[in-house]
Design an enzyme around this catalytic site. Structure first.
Site, PDB file in Angstrom:
ATOM      1  N   CYS A 423       0.848  -1.202   0.000  1.00 39.81           N
ATOM      2  CA  CYS A 423       0.000   0.000   0.000  1.00 39.81           C
ATOM      3  C   CYS A 423       0.880   1.246   0.000  1.00 39.81           C
ATOM      4  O   CYS A 423       1.057   1.894  -1.015  1.00 39.81           O
ATOM      5  CB  CYS A 423      -0.932  -0.008   1.205  1.00 39.81           C
ATOM      6  N   CYS A 438      -4.338   4.986   7.872  1.00 44.42           N
ATOM      7  CA  CYS A 438      -3.800   4.870   6.527  1.00 44.42           C
ATOM      8  C   CYS A 438      -4.820   5.499   5.587  1.00 44.42           C
ATOM      9  O   CYS A 438      -6.010   5.217   5.677  1.00 44.42           O
ATOM     10  CB  CYS A 438      -3.598   3.392   6.186  1.00 44.42           C
TER      11      CYS A 438
END
Ligand code: 9MJ
Length: 691
Positions: A423, A438
């Site tokens: 990611c 996140c």
């Protein structure tokens, strides 16, 4: 004529009115703290208390120091005076194993020349030992144990503890009576105190013992009085011989209760080391459910003449010993901190520890909660840290031992990017929120994995045969991106996976099939909307009755739902405004064919006699699972909570119900059997299905 007679009944003299009010307040305190069974509501106590205060203010010459209004002095001390104990306060030896217990028992029976010893067995409270001195029934001194011979005079602080009577009840007590026991802070009071401390930006306490010690050692009693301290007796010191007392420890303790002194309701009499061991196990099982912390049990030879015969080795009696539970706090090294990403993107720090045996298991990971907590606790990588594991709660790092900090210790820093290498999106912190997140959303594989694990979990869709590891494999292999993809998986795809046989693959397909029939509350919970737990999911389902109405609702409508505030409303609204989420929901309903029984408007609108009532379930139920019982009770508007308190309305006791049943009985709470519960469900046309 009659009227005259009644009108002329004189008011009792003021002194008598004062004694009467004080007597009533003492009686209510006794019912509350000693019997755990108040017979009037708190408001009545408060009313009597105010009446007494008013009368005393009008007649200050009649004020006595043992009045219930005179608990808090207003003069801080500059230091505590020394108190020499008339009879030294004992310490206790320890046993840590079954073998050490049988050795202790062996020494006792050999010392006494008997075949078997009888013991009084007690929980070992984790607080502070103190000695209370009553003269003519009045509390004249409270002292800490100190070194056993000399302690500190903490009378001012002791007087603020409501559970400790300032005056004994009745008149058959010895002229001089010293009682020994433990001042402690109940778990609920400790949690509330720490929350208050944090809100005020003041230091929180590591555990209830430290909080109790810190509170009792305050020089200003006005601070101590704000601390939720309590007290139980477990022994006696100096006693004048004007009153004949029982010849054994157990009956003496029970006698203390009659004078208004609180004694733990867990104290029992047992025979031999087998009796001691079974008590140790029994209390060990109850430990988490007890409202206060204990660190073991204490065994005491019950007969006082046998105690005398056995005597002491230095200051520890040969007739008593403590059997400690495995410690719940230990020291170890914080080797590193790793960051985990949750289903809503929260990035949380996990402590990687040098393995340590604590609370009965070896712990290698513990939570550090969030950056605020790390800062508050002042923990660094390389530190020697205190790790706590209490009951089934996730182990946590409580703090660092600063004196042991190595020069190489490193600061713990929040990562700038998502810790999932696949990611790597920015990690962001919103003002006023302790969690960092996140920002990768659904493109973050870590978040997707957690969302799918949550979707399949027991309290959500309850997909059997789909464990966490398998979810990770499926996402990593690119076979599953969202919960709906699970239902499109083919047997061939699954059996091709690593460590996946045909049988496990079939099990998973069957598990998915079975989960297709669910309930609306479970489905909403399974979606993993931020801030929507099991309870909110149920409330939403019952309020709106169908999924479409929830999806379409605006924030103002959501706020109207009980217990949904602006933050939760915004989370729900936001979730259903994301096209991707709607797509997944549509796939789940239209393609995966997930369905649930229709909720009739009348179901959610009904007010039952159980609406708002609080239930506790305990013991084993044979005709339904706990979860089913919980869900059905909730559909009647009842709340199902974990522990028994004065606020509990009903306890449902299944087979082998233990401490919760005992507590409920002692509080006079209505106890229902499984049959009673089934009858309630039947009356409301609710049916238990095979699970
Ligand atoms: C605690 N801490 O609960 C004793 N204790 O007896 C009990 N401590 C004790 N007994 C003699 N229940 C010395 C200490």
């Amino acid at each position: 004529m009659m009227g005259d007679l009644f009108d002329s009944v004189p008011e009792p003299p003021i002194a008598e009115q004062l004694e009467n009010l004080k007597g009533q307040l003492r009686h209510h305190n006794y019912r509350y703290y000693v019997l755990d069974d108040p017979d009037v509501p708190d408001a009545e106590y408060d009313r009597l208390f105010r009446e007494l205060q008013k009368l005393e203010a009008q007649h200050p010459e009649l004020l006595t120091s043992d009045s219930p209004t005179q608990r808090v002095g207003d003069q801080p001390l500059s230091k505590f005076d020394e108190v020499v104990h008339a009879i030294p306060m004992l310490s206790l030896g320890n046993v840590f194993s079954e073998k050490e217990l049988t050795d202790f028992n062996q020494r006792v029976i050999q010392g006494l020349g008997v075949d078997q010893a009888d013991y009084c067995v007690e929980p070992k409270l984790d607080g502070l030992a103190i000695s209370l001195r009553y003269e003519d029934g009045k509390l004249v001194q409270g002292a800490t144990r100190g070194d056993g011979a000399t302690g500190e005079n903490v009378t001012q602080n002791i007087r603020t503890i409501q559970a400790i009577p300032l005056k004994l009840i009745g008149n058959d007590y010895p002229q001089i009576l010293e009682v020994r026991g433990e001042v402690f802070m109940p778990k609920a009071g400790f949690d509330a105190l720490n929350e208050r401390q944090r809100e005020k930006g003041e230091k929180s306490f590591a555990n209830p013992r430290n909080a109790a010690a810190g509170s009792l050692r305050q020089l200003d009693p006005r601070i101590t009085t704000t601390r939720p301290l309590s007290f139980y007796c477990y022994g006696m010191g100096e006693i004048s011989d004007d009153i004949a007392l029982a010849d054994n420890h157990y009956e003496r303790l029970m006698g203390l209760k009659n004078w208004g002194l609180p004694v733990s309701s867990e104290i029992q009499r047992v025979n031999g080391s087998e009796g001691c061991l079974s008590y140790y196990k029994q209390i060990g099982e109850k430990r988490d459910a007890l409202p206060y912390e204990i660190d073991g049990v204490v065994y005491k030879v019950n007969s006082l003449s046998q105690q005398d015969e056995l005597g002491f080795v230095s200051r520890a009696p040969r007739w008593a010993t403590a059997h400690k539970f495995p410690a719940q706090e230990e020291l170890t090294i914080l080797n590193d901190v790793e960051w985990q990403v949750g289903r809503t993107g929260a990035v949380t720090p996990v402590a990687r520890l040098e393995p340590v045996f604590v609370g009965g298991v070896t712990v290698t990971n513990a939570t550090l909660h969030n950056m605020d907590e790390i800062k508050r606790k002042g923990v660094m990588i390389g530190d020697t840290v205190i790790v706590r594991r209490a009951g089934d709660v996730i182990p946590e790092v409580v703090g660092a031992v600063i004196s042991k900090r190595p020069k190489t210790a490193k600061e713990i820093l929040l990562p700038k990017h998502c810790p999932d290498p696949a990611c790597g999106a920015d990690v962001v912190r919103t003002e006023g929120e302790s969690a960092a997140r996140c920002s990768g959303g659904l493109s973050c594989p870590a978040q997707r994995k957690e969302a799918i694990k949550h979707f399949a979990s027991r309290k959500a869709m309850d997909v059997e045969g789909l464990g966490d590891k398998l979810v990770e494999q499926l996402v990593d292999a690119g076979l599953v991106h969202n919960p709906a993809d699970l239902f499109a998986l083919k047997l061939e795809q699954l059996s091709g996976m690593e460590r996946m046989g045909e049988k496990s693959a079939q099990n998973m397909i069957d598990g998915l099939d079975k989960s297709r029939t669910t309930t609306l509350p479970r489905f909403i919970f399974a979606l993993g909307i931020r801030d929507v737990g099991e309870t909110t999911a149920r409330t939403l389902a019952l309020h709106f009755c169908n999924l479409k109405s929830i999806i379409d609702s605006e924030e103002e409508q959501l706020i109207e739902v009980p217990d949904v505030g602006p933050i939760v409303a915004a989370s729900i609204h936001n979730f259903f405004r994301q096209p991707h989420n709607i797509e997944v929901v549509e796939q789940l309903v239209n393609e995966a064919k997930i369905s649930w029984p229709i909720i009739e408007m009348s179901d959610s609108a009904i007010e039952t006699e159980y609406s708002g009532k609080s239930f506790v379930l305990t013991g084993t139920l044979s005709k339904m699972s706990r979860q089913q019982a919980k869900e059905l009770l909730q559909s009647l508007g009842a709340k199902v909570v974990g522990s028994v308190s004065k606020k509990t309305d009903y306890l449902v006791a299944g087979e082998a119900a233990g401490s919760k049943l005992t507590k409920a009985e002692s509080l006079g709470i209505t106890v229902l059997s499984e049959e009673d519960l089934l009858a309630i469900f039947n009356n409301h046309q609710l049916h238990v299905t095979d699970s």
